[in-house]
Design an enzyme around this catalytic site. Sequence first.
Site, PDB file in Angstrom:
ATOM      1  N   HIS A  88       0.487  -1.092  -0.130  1.00  0.00           N
ATOM      2  CA  HIS A  88      -0.129   0.304  -0.189  1.00  0.00           C
ATOM      3  C   HIS A  88       1.462   0.796   0.436  1.00  0.00           C
ATOM      4  O   HIS A  88       2.120   1.636   1.163  1.00  0.00           O
ATOM      5  CB  HIS A  88      -1.322   0.090   1.333  1.00  0.00           C
ATOM      6  N   GLU A 155      -3.794   2.000  -7.226  1.00  0.00           N
ATOM      7  CA  GLU A 155      -4.329   3.713  -6.706  1.00  0.00           C
ATOM      8  C   GLU A 155      -3.238   4.434  -7.100  1.00  0.00           C
ATOM      9  O   GLU A 155      -2.291   4.530  -6.015  1.00  0.00           O
ATOM     10  CB  GLU A 155      -4.107   2.922  -4.488  1.00  0.00           C
TER      11      GLU A 155
HETATM   12  P1  PGA Z   1     -10.039   5.746  -0.330  1.00  0.00           P
HETATM   13  O1  PGA Z   1      -8.734   5.079  -0.024  1.00  0.00           O
HETATM   14  O2  PGA Z   1     -10.501   5.189  -1.086  1.00  0.00           O
HETATM   15  O3  PGA Z   1      -9.853   6.949   1.505  1.00  0.00           O
HETATM   16  O4  PGA Z   1      -9.155   7.267  -1.222  1.00  0.00           O
HETATM   17  C1  PGA Z   1      -8.176   3.445  -1.000  1.00  0.00           C
HETATM   18  C2  PGA Z   1      -6.774   3.337  -0.167  1.00  0.00           C
HETATM   19  O5  PGA Z   1      -6.106   4.099   0.233  1.00  0.00           O
HETATM   20  O6  PGA Z   1      -6.931   2.069  -0.292  1.00  0.00           O
END
Ligand code: PGA
Length: 226
Positions: A88, A155
Amino acid sequence: MIIAGNFKTHHTRSSTLKFCRELDRYLSSKKDKEVTIFPTLSSLPYNDFAHLKIGAQNAYGAKNGAYSGEVGADQLLELGIKTLLIGHSERRGIFKESNQLVRKKFEFYSNEGFEIFFCIGEDLPTYQSGKTKEFLFSQLDRIDLEYPKLIIAYEPIWAIGSGESAGLEQIEEIHSFLREIGVKTSVYGGSVKPSNAQDIMNLKSVDGVLVGGASLELESFCSIIG
Ligand code: PGA
């Protein structure tokens, strides 16, 4: 469709359990959804819900050992947990996890047969300079994309927690690029919320969503699930 909630450092042990029980009840009528919750490590319940999976947000690449502050495979397996989120951007950014460390975790836990949500994503300067694809490709260097239980979570860092997800065109372009380089399953994360989740999940190359902030309230998460 894959729908995962990343609680990050939110919720306590009791509120996590209450959330998961209520969600499990909600999911009893939603057969086509594959839902995973990633609670904080100290709140991990047994992975024994009928309709949802429990996953860990992070783990060290060892069964056990002298790794203060970490959990290993033994602790997860005791809870019946075989799903792991690795790489992440908060782990990479705040805790300085390198591509090499993330890869070692992938190698260890894929050997253990875990389902792995493997996060990749570029920062704003990389996005603005048009170098997103090269950057994502480098984050996947020497990752076995043939591993059958691998889910790539795209992401973009600039979209996480910002309230503004990436545009649909950008999301589709990146996921179709991931297909081209051999990724079989991929989800999108970054400001997914009830108002944009369906459009994102309807995209041709997207297999689901990874949700942070909007997964914390049951009502909002259920409306994303549909
Ligand atoms: P968010 O986070 O939906 O709050 O943007 C997504 C993540 O970090 O997995």
